[in-house]
Design an enzyme around this catalytic site. Sequence first.
Site, PDB file in Angstrom:
ATOM      1  N   GLU A 224      31.730  34.512  43.217  1.00 13.05           N
ATOM      2  CA  GLU A 224      32.301  34.989  44.477  1.00 13.05           C
ATOM      3  C   GLU A 224      31.571  34.474  45.710  1.00 13.05           C
ATOM      4  OE1 GLU A 224      32.035  36.777  41.748  1.00 13.05           O
ATOM      5  OE2 GLU A 224      34.106  37.347  41.366  1.00 13.05           O
TER       6      GLU A 224
ATOM      7  N   HIS B 263      35.227  49.399  39.181  1.00 13.13           N
ATOM      8  CA  HIS B 263      36.420  48.637  39.564  1.00 13.13           C
ATOM      9  C   HIS B 263      37.419  49.459  40.368  1.00 13.13           C
ATOM     10  CE1 HIS B 263      35.702  45.635  36.032  1.00 13.13           C
ATOM     11  NE2 HIS B 263      34.887  45.442  37.060  1.00 13.13           N
TER      12      HIS B 263
END
Lengths: 418, 325
Positions: B57, B126
Site C-alpha cells: 500500500e 477489516h
Amino acid sequence: MEYKIIMPQLTDTMESGKIVRWLKGKGDFVEEGEPVVEVETDKAVMEVPSFKSGVLVNILAEEGEEIPVGTEIAVIETEPEKAKVEKREEKPVEKEEKGVKKVEKESEEIKVEVEEVKKIELPEGTASPAAKKTAADLGIDIKKYQEKGILPTPAHEKDVRELYYSHFFDKKALEVIKTYNLSLEEVVKSLKKEKITKKDVENYIVENNIPQIVPVSDIQKRAIENLKKSLEIPVYHIYEEIKTGNLPEIEGITLTTWLIKILGDTMQNHYRTRARIEGDVYKVYPNSNVCVAVAIDEELFMPVVKNVNRKNLRQIAEDLKTLKDKASNRKLTVDDLSGSTFSISNLGMFNILSFDAIIPPGRVGIMAVGVEVKGKTKVTFSFDHRIINGREAALFVDDFKKKFTDKKYIQKLQKEAK
Amino acid sequence: MLYREALNKALDEMMEKDESVVILGEDVGFYGGNYKVTEGLYAKYGGKRVIDTPIAENSIVGTAIGMAIGGLRPVAEIMTVNFSLLAMDQIVNQLAKIRYMSGGKITLPVVVRMPQGVAKQLAAQHSQSLERIFASVPGLRVFVASDATTAYYGLKFAVSIDDPVIFLEHELLYHEKMEIEEEKNFSPYRARIKKEGDGITIVSYLKMFHDTMKAVPTVEKELGVSCEVIDLCSINPLDVSTIANSVKKTKHLVVVTEEPKTGAYADEIIYRVIEDTFYELDAPPLKICGEDVPTPYNRKLELMSIPTPEKIATEIIKWGKKHGI
C-alpha cells in the site's frame, strides 16, 4: 434421494447472485465437489460445486437470472437409477432486461420500543438557549413563571411560545384550543386580536373546517375487526313480513322478547340454524342461542340469550334485562357474548320500516326487524350461504312466519309467561 | 444501476476524456477490482492505464504521488481503509504536504479511493471507519459518497481537481441498487438536504445516511415532528453553513456516524455547528456513533457495536422525549 443445490452466500456481503453459465447440463453425472454452475457475486465470478454426486435432473434458474441467496437453483438425484430428467420448462425469456433483475426487498417501517423516558428536571431559571432567546424577544421572565409552576424546568422554546400566545386567550377559549389540539400561535396570527374568546375560537374552527379528533374506542376497534371478518361471509337475504299484531299484550314482554322466543323455537326444527362452520366440519348445537344487538351510547354489543328453546317468555325477558344492564355498566363477560348461532337486530323502535343487517362472524344469520305497521312487521334475514342453502333457509323463514298465526302455540307461550 | 457501477461510470468517463488519468491498485486490472469497481476498464484502456500493483500500500500511494509529479492524474485504489494504515507515511507526510512544501510549484492531482466501515463479519481488523484520521490531516480533502449520485459526480470532481483527495466509499453500498440523479453544478463542498423538515436536523453520510432515512418515519411518528436529513459529500472541507441554517430552523441537531464514539468525526460536526447556532439550540445535540470496541466478529455483537435503523430511531426518540420535543 434428491439433493438440491441452493444459491450459496459466497461473500460476506452477497444477497443475490447472477447465474453466469451452467457447466453441467440436464442428465449429466456430477461428481461430489465438481463445479456445476458459475455464479457472479458482488465481488467476483465463482464456481458452485455440488456437495453430493448424482445426476443433474433439473435446472431451476436461467443463465443471466439474478437469484437471491438461499434459493434452489438445481436438483441432483443421488441414486442415478431413479433419475428422471425433467423437461425444461419453457420460460418466456426477458431479453430486454439484461443484467441485474430487481430483487424485491422488504421496505417495512421499522418498529422500536422505547421505555418510559423522564423529561430532565433542573432548578428554576434553567432553559434552553433557544427558549431564553425567544423569551427575551417576547418579553417573558422565564424564572418567574417557573416559580409559579407554569413553565417547566428546563423550559424549551415551545413552552415559552405557548405561554406567550396563551395570554391572548381567555380560559374557556384555551379549553377549546386543547380539545381541538390547535396551535396557539397559528390562531393568534390568523385572528390578529388582543383578546380571543371561546366564541372567536369556535368561529375559527368553523371558518377553517377543523375536525375534532375523536379516538376510536377499544370496543369499536374490536367491532371493526369483526366487521372485516363479516365481509368474508357469502351472504344472501330473504325478505318477509310477519303478523305481529296478533301477539297478546303481556306486561313486561316486549316484541323483541316474543321474536327471540319464536325464533329460538323455530331453530329447533332447522338444525342448520344452530350450526357453526369450523374448517371441514359443521358443529351443530342442541340449544337455540340467540344474540341480540344492544346499542349503549354509541357502541354496539351482541349479548347472547342462551337456551331460548328451554325458557319461557318471562325468563327470556329477565335474561334480556340482565344483559342490557350489564352492557350499560360495561360488565358483559366473554361468556355473555359467546355461543350464539343466530342474531336479531331490531330498529323498529326508531320507526325504520325495513333494513338488512350484517352477520356477526360465527353466526348462521341475522334477522333485521323494522317497525310494526298495521299489525305487520317487515323482517329481513341474512344467511351465510356456506352453512345454509336457499331452500333450507326458505323453509326456516316460512316456519317462523307461520308460528305467528298458530293460535295454539301463541296461547301456550302466553300461558307459560304468567 | 449499482453504486459500484456509478463509480465505474465516473472513472470510465474521466479516462475517456483525459489520457493522463490512470488507475492503480491491487487487482484493479485483470480481475476488475476486489469490489468490481474497475470492471471492464482494463479491457478498454489496457495495462498501461489500469495498473495492477503488488500488495504494497505504501508503494501504491508513493507511486501515485510520483505519477502526479510527472504529470499524470492517478486514481489509486486501496482495497479497504484498514490497509491504508500501511500507507500512512506516504499519505500524511508526502501526499498532504508536497504542494505546500514546494511553495505551490508541485500540484498533486491524486485520488486515493477506498471503502470503509462494518460490512458483515469481517472482524475487527477489516471493519474500521477512519474518516477522523484523514479529516484531521491538513492538505487532504476528504470526500464521502453515500449514494450513486455522489459516487458519480463526487469521484469525477475528485479526479478533476489538482489537490489530493481521499475518497471514502462503504463496503456495504457497492452492491446496492440506486440511480444517478442528474445534478447540474454538483459540488461536493455543498451538503445535500435529502429530506426537508422543521423539527430535527439529522446529519450523516455513507451507510449511516441510508439507515437514518429508514429510522426517520418512525421518529416522526413517535415525536410528532418532521426531520430534515442532510447527507455530507465532503467532510473536509465541511459545509457548516448548510447544517447551521437547518439547525437555526429546527433548533435540534443529531449526527449519526458509524465510527467509535470517542474522538469521532461527529464531534467535529457538532462543535462547528454549535459555534454558529449556540443561542438557537433548544436541546443539547445528540451524537449517535459506534461503540468504543474493536468490531466483534459475532454478527449479533457486531450489530450491537454500530448504529442500526432501530437504534437510531430509539436514540432519537429517547432524546426527544427527554428534552421536551
